[in-house]
Scaffold this motif. Sequence first.
Motif, PDB file in Angstrom:
ATOM      1  N   ILE A   1     -45.731 -29.197   8.354  1.00 45.85           N
ATOM      2  CA  ILE A   1     -46.609 -28.317   9.130  1.00 45.85           C
ATOM      3  C   ILE A   1     -48.036 -28.611   8.684  1.00 45.85           C
ATOM      4  CG2 ILE A   1     -47.201 -25.931   9.684  1.00 45.85           C
ATOM      5  CD1 ILE A   1     -44.368 -25.160   8.875  1.00 45.85           C
ATOM      6  N   ALA A   2     -48.925 -28.830   9.650  1.00 44.99           N
ATOM      7  CA  ALA A   2     -50.320 -29.152   9.327  1.00 44.99           C
ATOM      8  C   ALA A   2     -50.942 -28.022   8.515  1.00 44.99           C
ATOM      9  CB  ALA A   2     -51.109 -29.378  10.606  1.00 44.99           C
ATOM     10  N   GLY A   3     -51.598 -28.379   7.425  1.00 44.14           N
ATOM     11  CA  GLY A   3     -52.292 -27.402   6.596  1.00 44.14           C
ATOM     12  C   GLY A   3     -51.399 -26.636   5.639  1.00 44.14           C
ATOM     13  N   ARG A   4     -50.138 -27.010   5.518  1.00 49.45           N
ATOM     14  CA  ARG A   4     -49.206 -26.333   4.609  1.00 49.45           C
ATOM     15  C   ARG A   4     -48.386 -27.354   3.853  1.00 49.45           C
ATOM     16  NH1 ARG A   4     -46.616 -20.892   5.313  1.00 49.45           N
ATOM     17  NH2 ARG A   4     -45.223 -21.987   3.940  1.00 49.45           N
ATOM     18  N   THR A   5     -47.751 -26.880   2.806  1.00 45.60           N
ATOM     19  CA  THR A   5     -46.798 -27.756   2.115  1.00 45.60           C
ATOM     20  C   THR A   5     -45.561 -27.871   3.001  1.00 45.60           C
ATOM     21  OG1 THR A   5     -45.862 -25.876   0.938  1.00 45.60           O
ATOM     22  CG2 THR A   5     -47.605 -27.099  -0.180  1.00 45.60           C
TER      23      THR A   5
ATOM     24  N   ASP B   1     -37.675 -22.155   1.834  1.00 45.62           N
ATOM     25  CA  ASP B   1     -39.052 -22.407   2.279  1.00 45.62           C
ATOM     26  C   ASP B   1     -39.229 -22.016   3.744  1.00 45.62           C
ATOM     27  OD1 ASP B   1     -39.568 -23.474  -0.229  1.00 45.62           O
ATOM     28  OD2 ASP B   1     -39.354 -25.563   0.447  1.00 45.62           O
ATOM     29  N   ALA B   2     -38.261 -22.376   4.570  1.00 42.82           N
ATOM     30  CA  ALA B   2     -38.341 -22.043   5.995  1.00 42.82           C
ATOM     31  C   ALA B   2     -38.269 -20.531   6.207  1.00 42.82           C
ATOM     32  CB  ALA B   2     -37.225 -22.738   6.761  1.00 42.82           C
ATOM     33  N   GLY B   3     -37.399 -19.856   5.450  1.00 41.88           N
ATOM     34  CA  GLY B   3     -37.301 -18.398   5.555  1.00 41.88           C
ATOM     35  C   GLY B   3     -38.584 -17.711   5.121  1.00 41.88           C
TER      36      GLY B   3
END
Length: 98
Positions: A15-19, A26-28
Amino acid sequence: MTKGWGRPFEEPIVIAGRTPLCTLRDAGEHIASLPKAQQQLPHWQAAAEALMVVAERGGPTMFARIGIMRALNRHYVPELNPKGKEPHWGRRKLKRDQ
């Protein structure tokens, strides 16, 4: 098949701008960090449900990945080429037409 929120995706979700989202946890956490109004949208509800089924019942992580990717890319509309690939039967010249 193993269960649990620590299971990694086969390929991380970038995801742009995120880890990147590497595990089901992580998805949750990403879904939980969204504003409440956005969480209530149908595509995020479906993604969260797929994520819970995979984490709690041990399904394939690809199902959760597909749900997250569909929610992230909900505004993408593929460009339609009306011309597309022309049928092969329209190009052939017959001897009588020459």
